[in-house]
Scaffold this motif. Sequence first.
Motif, mmCIF file in Angstrom:
data_model
loop_
_atom_site.group_PDB
_atom_site.id
_atom_site.type_symbol
_atom_site.label_atom_id
_atom_site.label_comp_id
_atom_site.label_asym_id
_atom_site.label_seq_id
_atom_site.Cartn_x
_atom_site.Cartn_y
_atom_site.Cartn_z
ATOM 1 N N THR A 78 21.149 -14.824 11.285
ATOM 2 C CA THR A 78 19.752 -14.710 10.836
ATOM 3 C C THR A 78 19.200 -15.864 11.973
ATOM 4 O OG1 THR A 78 20.101 -13.638 9.079
ATOM 5 C CG2 THR A 78 18.076 -15.005 9.460
ATOM 6 N N LEU A 79 18.080 -15.434 12.840
ATOM 7 C CA LEU A 79 17.270 -16.411 13.547
ATOM 8 C C LEU A 79 16.432 -17.078 12.571
ATOM 9 C CD1 LEU A 79 15.922 -17.971 16.048
ATOM 10 C CD2 LEU A 79 14.835 -15.539 16.415
ATOM 11 N N SER A 80 16.090 -18.662 12.412
ATOM 12 C CA SER A 80 15.193 -19.138 11.654
ATOM 13 C C SER A 80 14.413 -20.117 12.523
ATOM 14 C CB SER A 80 15.805 -19.554 10.532
ATOM 15 O OG SER A 80 14.895 -20.338 9.432
ATOM 16 N N LEU A 81 13.051 -19.971 12.468
ATOM 17 C CA LEU A 81 11.985 -20.628 13.262
ATOM 18 C C LEU A 81 11.091 -21.068 12.305
ATOM 19 C CD1 LEU A 81 11.805 -18.742 16.606
ATOM 20 C CD2 LEU A 81 12.915 -20.644 16.337
ATOM 21 N N SER A 118 7.157 -16.571 5.961
ATOM 22 C CA SER A 118 6.836 -17.197 4.707
ATOM 23 C C SER A 118 6.226 -18.553 5.025
ATOM 24 C CB SER A 118 7.991 -17.699 3.824
ATOM 25 O OG SER A 118 8.898 -18.351 4.655
ATOM 26 N N ARG A 119 5.509 -19.269 4.266
ATOM 27 C CA ARG A 119 4.906 -20.528 4.441
ATOM 28 C C ARG A 119 5.238 -21.657 3.130
ATOM 29 N NH1 ARG A 119 -1.540 -19.349 2.901
ATOM 30 N NH2 ARG A 119 -1.326 -19.112 0.776
ATOM 31 N N ASP A 120 4.994 -22.828 3.880
ATOM 32 C CA ASP A 120 5.082 -23.929 2.984
ATOM 33 C C ASP A 120 3.785 -24.740 2.867
ATOM 34 O OD1 ASP A 120 5.493 -26.578 1.617
ATOM 35 O OD2 ASP A 120 7.351 -26.564 2.188
ATOM 36 N N THR A 121 2.773 -24.344 2.019
ATOM 37 C CA THR A 121 1.477 -25.096 2.277
ATOM 38 C C THR A 121 1.358 -26.688 1.994
ATOM 39 O OG1 THR A 121 1.110 -24.553 0.021
ATOM 40 C CG2 THR A 121 0.349 -23.042 1.498
ATOM 41 N N SER A 122 2.390 -27.160 1.387
ATOM 42 C CA SER A 122 2.749 -28.540 1.155
ATOM 43 C C SER A 122 3.172 -29.262 2.464
ATOM 44 C CB SER A 122 3.531 -28.860 -0.052
ATOM 45 O OG SER A 122 4.989 -28.363 0.571
ATOM 46 N N LYS A 123 3.860 -28.579 3.363
ATOM 47 C CA LYS A 123 4.031 -29.040 4.529
ATOM 48 C C LYS A 123 3.294 -28.662 5.634
ATOM 49 C CE LYS A 123 8.978 -29.792 3.432
ATOM 50 N NZ LYS A 123 10.415 -29.247 3.482
ATOM 51 N N ASN A 124 2.311 -27.662 5.502
ATOM 52 C CA ASN A 124 1.685 -27.099 6.443
ATOM 53 C C ASN A 124 2.297 -26.266 7.623
ATOM 54 O OD1 ASN A 124 -1.246 -26.429 6.645
ATOM 55 N ND2 ASN A 124 -1.408 -27.803 8.547
ATOM 56 N N GLN A 125 3.232 -25.517 7.033
ATOM 57 C CA GLN A 125 4.446 -25.020 7.844
ATOM 58 C C GLN A 125 4.379 -23.459 7.856
ATOM 59 O OE1 GLN A 125 8.033 -27.156 6.946
ATOM 60 N NE2 GLN A 125 7.464 -28.570 8.863
ATOM 61 N N PHE A 126 5.108 -22.509 8.729
ATOM 62 C CA PHE A 126 5.142 -21.253 8.463
ATOM 63 C C PHE A 126 6.517 -20.969 8.956
ATOM 64 C CE2 PHE A 126 3.563 -19.161 12.191
ATOM 65 C CZ PHE A 126 2.648 -20.208 12.643
ATOM 66 N N THR A 127 7.327 -20.048 8.500
ATOM 67 C CA THR A 127 8.655 -19.885 8.954
ATOM 68 C C THR A 127 8.761 -18.303 9.379
ATOM 69 O OG1 THR A 127 9.481 -21.761 7.803
ATOM 70 C CG2 THR A 127 11.120 -20.188 8.476
ATOM 71 N N LEU A 128 9.671 -18.195 10.419
ATOM 72 C CA LEU A 128 10.090 -16.907 10.802
ATOM 73 C C LEU A 128 11.614 -16.651 10.453
ATOM 74 C CD1 LEU A 128 9.411 -14.116 12.356
ATOM 75 C CD2 LEU A 128 10.279 -15.187 14.162
ATOM 76 N N GLN A 129 12.004 -15.582 9.904
ATOM 77 C CA GLN A 129 13.375 -15.063 9.889
ATOM 78 C C GLN A 129 13.604 -13.813 10.278
ATOM 79 O OE1 GLN A 129 14.482 -15.978 5.716
ATOM 80 N NE2 GLN A 129 15.719 -17.760 6.522
ATOM 81 N N LEU A 130 14.507 -13.761 11.252
ATOM 82 C CA LEU A 130 14.832 -12.408 12.042
ATOM 83 C C LEU A 130 16.455 -12.233 11.591
ATOM 84 C CD1 LEU A 130 13.860 -9.828 13.619
ATOM 85 C CD2 LEU A 130 14.502 -11.457 15.847
ATOM 86 N N SER A 131 16.640 -11.168 11.033
ATOM 87 C CA SER A 131 18.061 -11.049 10.691
ATOM 88 C C SER A 131 18.679 -9.985 11.503
ATOM 89 C CB SER A 131 18.206 -10.419 9.234
ATOM 90 O OG SER A 131 17.698 -9.159 9.134
ATOM 91 N N SER A 132 20.238 -10.277 11.580
ATOM 92 C CA SER A 132 20.713 -8.880 12.321
ATOM 93 C C SER A 132 20.582 -9.078 14.024
ATOM 94 C CB SER A 132 20.910 -7.905 11.735
ATOM 95 O OG SER A 132 21.118 -7.662 10.547
ATOM 96 N N VAL A 133 20.218 -10.389 14.514
ATOM 97 C CA VAL A 133 19.971 -10.383 15.726
ATOM 98 C C VAL A 133 21.057 -9.614 16.778
ATOM 99 C CG1 VAL A 133 18.544 -12.631 15.359
ATOM 100 C CG2 VAL A 133 20.731 -12.906 16.009
ATOM 101 N N THR A 134 20.457 -9.420 17.817
ATOM 102 C CA THR A 134 21.142 -8.998 19.089
ATOM 103 C C THR A 134 20.794 -9.573 20.356
ATOM 104 O OG1 THR A 134 19.902 -7.257 19.716
ATOM 105 C CG2 THR A 134 21.328 -6.540 18.124
ATOM 106 N N PRO A 135 21.596 -9.504 21.452
ATOM 107 C CA PRO A 135 20.984 -10.216 22.713
ATOM 108 C C PRO A 135 19.714 -9.744 22.987
ATOM 109 C CG PRO A 135 23.453 -9.391 22.989
ATOM 110 C CD PRO A 135 22.932 -9.018 21.689
ATOM 111 N N GLU A 136 19.062 -8.529 22.679
ATOM 112 C CA GLU A 136 17.958 -8.073 22.754
ATOM 113 C C GLU A 136 16.857 -8.915 22.242
ATOM 114 O OE1 GLU A 136 20.331 -5.662 24.679
ATOM 115 O OE2 GLU A 136 20.460 -5.762 22.366
ATOM 116 N N ASP A 137 17.115 -9.736 21.412
ATOM 117 C CA ASP A 137 16.270 -10.754 20.698
ATOM 118 C C ASP A 137 16.008 -11.882 21.319
ATOM 119 O OD1 ASP A 137 17.555 -9.436 17.491
ATOM 120 O OD2 ASP A 137 15.315 -9.020 18.445
ATOM 121 N N THR A 138 16.769 -11.942 22.407
ATOM 122 C CA THR A 138 16.544 -13.180 23.246
ATOM 123 C C THR A 138 15.138 -13.285 23.855
ATOM 124 O OG1 THR A 138 18.865 -13.582 23.764
ATOM 125 C CG2 THR A 138 17.368 -14.402 25.382
#
Length: 120
Positions: free
Chosen positions: A17-20, A72-92
């Motif tokens: 899982t990719l998490s940014l 998702s988001r964390d309003t206390s940190k003013n951040q939002f996060t992406l999670q992309l599961s089951s990644v393959t080389p096509e997600d590069t």
Amino acid sequence: QVQLQESGPGLVKPSQTLSLTCTVSGGSITTNYYYWSWIRQPPGKGLEFIAYIGYSGSTYYSPSLKSRTSISRDTSKNQFTLQLSSVTPEDTAVYYCVRLEGMEYNYDYWGQGTQVTVSS
């Protein structure tokens, strides 16, 4: 001046899982009427919308990626996060966090982008 900064691993193994995270400064992610988005650009290809989370917490996903994506988001940190599961080389791709202005529907502020490579 709004600034967005992506953070996360540059290398992810297939099937993981990719998490940014995007950290926003100069403005709140709860301010009407902005939508906080993730967009990517694979090598040699055009920009691809992934998902957004809105000022109220509403979410929208690209139909082609919806089954593997969570935003998702964390309003206390003013951040939002992406999670992309089951990644393959096509997600590069270079992954960007972007603010979408919801009245004119303009992508008005972009992060610098972060390169993510999916490889074993």
